[in-house]
Write an enzyme that holds these catalytic residues in place. Structure first.
Site, PDB file in Angstrom:
ATOM      1  N   HIS A  18     -17.322  -6.778  32.466  1.00  0.00           N
ATOM      2  CA  HIS A  18     -17.075  -6.593  34.132  1.00  0.00           C
ATOM      3  C   HIS A  18     -16.770  -7.929  34.662  1.00  0.00           C
ATOM      4  O   HIS A  18     -15.756  -8.076  35.390  1.00  0.00           O
ATOM      5  CB  HIS A  18     -18.099  -5.825  34.780  1.00  0.00           C
ATOM      6  CG  HIS A  18     -18.191  -4.443  34.292  1.00  0.00           C
ATOM      7  ND1 HIS A  18     -19.639  -3.962  33.923  1.00  0.00           N
ATOM      8  CD2 HIS A  18     -17.502  -3.701  33.814  1.00  0.00           C
ATOM      9  CE1 HIS A  18     -19.560  -2.779  33.496  1.00  0.00           C
ATOM     10  NE2 HIS A  18     -18.330  -2.379  33.360  1.00  0.00           N
ATOM     11  N   LYS A  42     -26.810  12.116  39.943  1.00  0.00           N
ATOM     12  CA  LYS A  42     -27.010  11.313  38.497  1.00  0.00           C
ATOM     13  C   LYS A  42     -27.932  10.272  38.764  1.00  0.00           C
ATOM     14  O   LYS A  42     -27.870   9.389  39.568  1.00  0.00           O
ATOM     15  CB  LYS A  42     -25.602  10.531  38.230  1.00  0.00           C
ATOM     16  CG  LYS A  42     -24.794  11.322  36.982  1.00  0.00           C
ATOM     17  CD  LYS A  42     -23.683  10.429  36.789  1.00  0.00           C
ATOM     18  CE  LYS A  42     -23.176  10.586  35.340  1.00  0.00           C
ATOM     19  NZ  LYS A  42     -21.915   9.674  35.312  1.00  0.00           N
ATOM     20  N   ARG A  90      -9.786  -1.252  27.781  1.00  0.00           N
ATOM     21  CA  ARG A  90     -10.390  -1.848  26.484  1.00  0.00           C
ATOM     22  C   ARG A  90      -9.734  -1.223  25.384  1.00  0.00           C
ATOM     23  O   ARG A  90      -9.411  -1.732  24.421  1.00  0.00           O
ATOM     24  CB  ARG A  90     -11.883  -1.375  26.370  1.00  0.00           C
ATOM     25  CG  ARG A  90     -12.867  -2.015  27.070  1.00  0.00           C
ATOM     26  CD  ARG A  90     -14.138  -1.471  27.056  1.00  0.00           C
ATOM     27  NE  ARG A  90     -14.061  -0.187  28.204  1.00  0.00           N
ATOM     28  CZ  ARG A  90     -15.335   0.390  28.379  1.00  0.00           C
ATOM     29  NH1 ARG A  90     -16.498   0.005  28.067  1.00  0.00           N
ATOM     30  NH2 ARG A  90     -15.045   1.566  29.004  1.00  0.00           N
ATOM     31  N   SER A 128     -21.528  -0.255  28.925  1.00  0.00           N
ATOM     32  CA  SER A 128     -22.597  -0.138  29.594  1.00  0.00           C
ATOM     33  C   SER A 128     -23.549   0.846  28.918  1.00  0.00           C
ATOM     34  O   SER A 128     -24.666   0.606  28.912  1.00  0.00           O
ATOM     35  CB  SER A 128     -22.495   0.438  31.273  1.00  0.00           C
ATOM     36  OG  SER A 128     -21.784  -0.557  32.039  1.00  0.00           O
TER      37      SER A 128
END
Ligand code: ADP
Length: 150
Positions: A18, A42, A90, A128
């Site tokens: 990031h 969440k 990515r 992550s």
């Protein structure tokens, strides 16, 4: 006119991948607003307040702001006066998802362009999810994040 980009994500945690996107984004945009998306249903692994502070420390002195939000990304980007959404790509899996999201964001806010930066190859494997798992099972993650956990 100032070129402002909104960089949305979960950032749980914010990684060197990031960081690379933001630093390269700063060569294109005058200001970058990092938006930590917060979904009330969440549970995060790293608390949003801590992550906000860590990211702010990382970019101290640079034209980077950090906000957390619970709204549609395009709406919050518009509210923040950003004309661009910044995202990292990515691989093809990212592309499939990002393609749809970018279309929806432009549907929601006319003229909202999403700008994609291709990941620097040495950072492409960093996600992550993997870093959370490493940390959860006691592995030091300092090599993957651009700030010190405290
Ligand atoms: P989200 O939950 O929205 O996918 P993430 O926090 O996982 O949020 O990622 C935010 C953005 O950063 C996405 O555009 C993602 O593709 C990009 N990104 C994630 N990891 C990397 C990396 N290693 N290199 C470059 N970009 C990345």
């Amino acid at each position: 006119m100032k070129k402002i980009a909104f960089f949305p994500g979960s950032f749980d945690p914010f990684t060197k991948g990031h960081h690379d996107i933001v630093m390269r984004g700063l060569t294109i945009f005058d200001e970058i607003i990092i938006g930590i998306g917060h979904n009330a249903n969440k549970v995060r692994y790293f608390p949003i307040e801590k992550m906000t502070t860590w990211i702010e420390q990382t970019f101290e002195g640079k034209p980077v702001k950090v906000v957390s939000y619970n709204d549609l990304t395009a709406n919050i980007a518009k509210q923040m006066n950003a004309d661009f959404i910044l995202r990292g790509l990515r691989n093809t899996t990212d592309f499939e998802y990002e393609n749809s999201i970018a279309q929806v964001n432009r549907y929601l806010v006319e003229g909202m362009e999403t700008v994609f930066l291709i990941t620097s190859p040495h950072l492409a494997p960093i996600s992550s999810t993997i870093i959370r798992d490493l940390h959860r099972y006691g592995t030091n993650i300092d090599d993957f994040i651009p700030y010190n956990l405290d």
